[in-house]
Design an enzyme around this catalytic site. Structure first.
Site, short mmCIF file in Angstrom:
data_model
loop_
_atom_site.label_atom_id
_atom_site.label_comp_id
_atom_site.label_asym_id
_atom_site.label_seq_id
_atom_site.Cartn_x
_atom_site.Cartn_y
_atom_site.Cartn_z
N HIS A 133 -44.99 -15.90 7.06
CA HIS A 133 -44.68 -15.98 8.48
C HIS A 133 -45.85 -16.55 9.27
CE1 HIS A 133 -46.84 -12.16 8.10
NE2 HIS A 133 -47.10 -12.22 9.41
N ASP A 135 -47.56 -15.81 13.00
CA ASP A 135 -47.56 -14.79 14.04
C ASP A 135 -47.02 -15.34 15.36
OD1 ASP A 135 -48.60 -12.81 12.41
OD2 ASP A 135 -50.67 -13.23 12.97
N HIS A 283 -49.03 -16.87 6.64
CA HIS A 283 -49.72 -15.91 5.79
C HIS A 283 -48.75 -14.86 5.27
CE1 HIS A 283 -49.98 -14.38 9.92
NE2 HIS A 283 -50.06 -13.16 9.42
N ARG A 298 -56.43 -6.05 14.23
CA ARG A 298 -56.17 -7.47 14.49
C ARG A 298 -56.23 -7.77 15.97
NH1 ARG A 298 -50.63 -10.79 14.51
NH2 ARG A 298 -50.84 -10.05 16.64
#
Length: 307
Positions: A133, A135, A283, A298
């Site tokens: 995917h 983000d 990723h 994150r």
């Protein structure tokens, strides 16, 4: 006379499957590799992913170092740092600020520091990021990048993979490149994040996060390089095609991220940090450590509409 029997087509008779050489360019053709004075670059593959040595991310980042970090990210798409044990959430936000404004994920749990998402996985909270995917592709202005730091890692497993979507585009058959030129695709969070929500919860998010369209092939906002921009959880259909055509073409395109030659794999250790270009890569967080504990924090970096 015996009848002629036509053998069945191979199960994997798809444009994805071919052998031998692939085009793997670290930068756009004609672009010279950068020179670095303030840090050392240790490539993990010839075209994507490098460890950066000689930088303490807990210290203030000056203009010269910021420029080299920016160039390294453009060149390698994802960069890694080891042994950053003094790197805290404040330094993480400052590092993200080299590229832009920190942006929260609307669905991630919040950490102790504003702007930092905490992703804690264990026997009670199973990791669900093990799908290729990009983000925030379901947003009108997808995240430019992300900074991820390891807080707690399992004794084995829990690696992350990144795929170079410029390589994915470069190696498409020419007929496929011609077919997707100028097409757009719909991106939506409901088929993935919505699976764990009630109808009222979905409706509460829907007004601020409607389905959006992005080009199937985008140009990187900094390098201008062509990139394949569709992904499995968030891209729902290709606009202007029938349901069957959309499904078949999208199936071919999302599979490109799975080709090992386009990928780099990183093994997390205490004090590890990764920064990735979210437009140039996809990723996949490998969920092979369940039920052991893995905690990451994150910070996403706000982007702009793609073209």
């Amino acid at each position: 006379m015996d009848s002629v029997v036509t053998p069945p087509a191979p199960a994997f008779d798809k444009p994805l499957m071919h052998y031998g050489k692939r085009v793997l360019e670290r930068t756009a053709p004609g672009t010279a590799p950068a020179e670095y004075r303030l840090m050392d670059i240790r490539p993990l593959t010839p075209h994507i992913g490098a460890e950066i040595v000689g930088v303490d991310l807990s210290l203030p980042i000056g203009e010269d170092l910021a420029a080299e970090l920016t160039q390294a990210l453009l060149e390698w798409k994802v960069v890694f740092f080891r042994d950053q044990h003094a790197f805290d959430p404040g330094a993480q936000l400052a590092l993200a600020g080299v590229w832009g404004v920190p942006e929260p994920n609307p669905f991630f749990p919040k950490g102790d520091t504003t702007g930092v998402s905490r992703l804690a996985k264990d026997a009670m909270a199973v990791g669900t990021e093990n799908i290729w995917h990009s983000d925030h592709s379901f947003m009108a202005a997808p995240a430019l990048g992300s900074v991820l730091r390891a807080v707690e890692v399992p004794d084995a497993g829990g690696d992350t993979l990144w795929a170079d979507m410029a390589a994915a585009y470069d190696n498409l058959p020419e007929r496929t490149k011609a077919r997707i030129e100028g097409l757009t695709a719909v991106h939506d969070w409901v088929p993935s994040w919505g699976l764990t929500m009630t109808e009222s919860q979905i409706a509460a998010h829907r007004e601020s996060l409607p389905p959006v369209e992005h080009p199937v092939v985008v140009r990187h906002p900094r390098t201008g390089r062509r990139l394949l921009y569709v992904n499995e959880p968030f891209t729902t259909r290709i606009s202007g095609l029938s349901d069957t055509e959309s499904r078949e073409l999208l199936h071919e395109l999302v599979l490109q991220a799975r080709i090992p030659e386009y990928q780099v794999r990183f093994h997390w250790q205490p004090g590890s940090v990764a920064i990735w270009d979210n437009i140039a890569t996809q990723h996949y967080a490998i969920n092979d450590y369940y039920p052991r504990r893995r905690v990451m924090e994150r910070v996403a970096i706000a982007g702009a509409p793609l073209s």
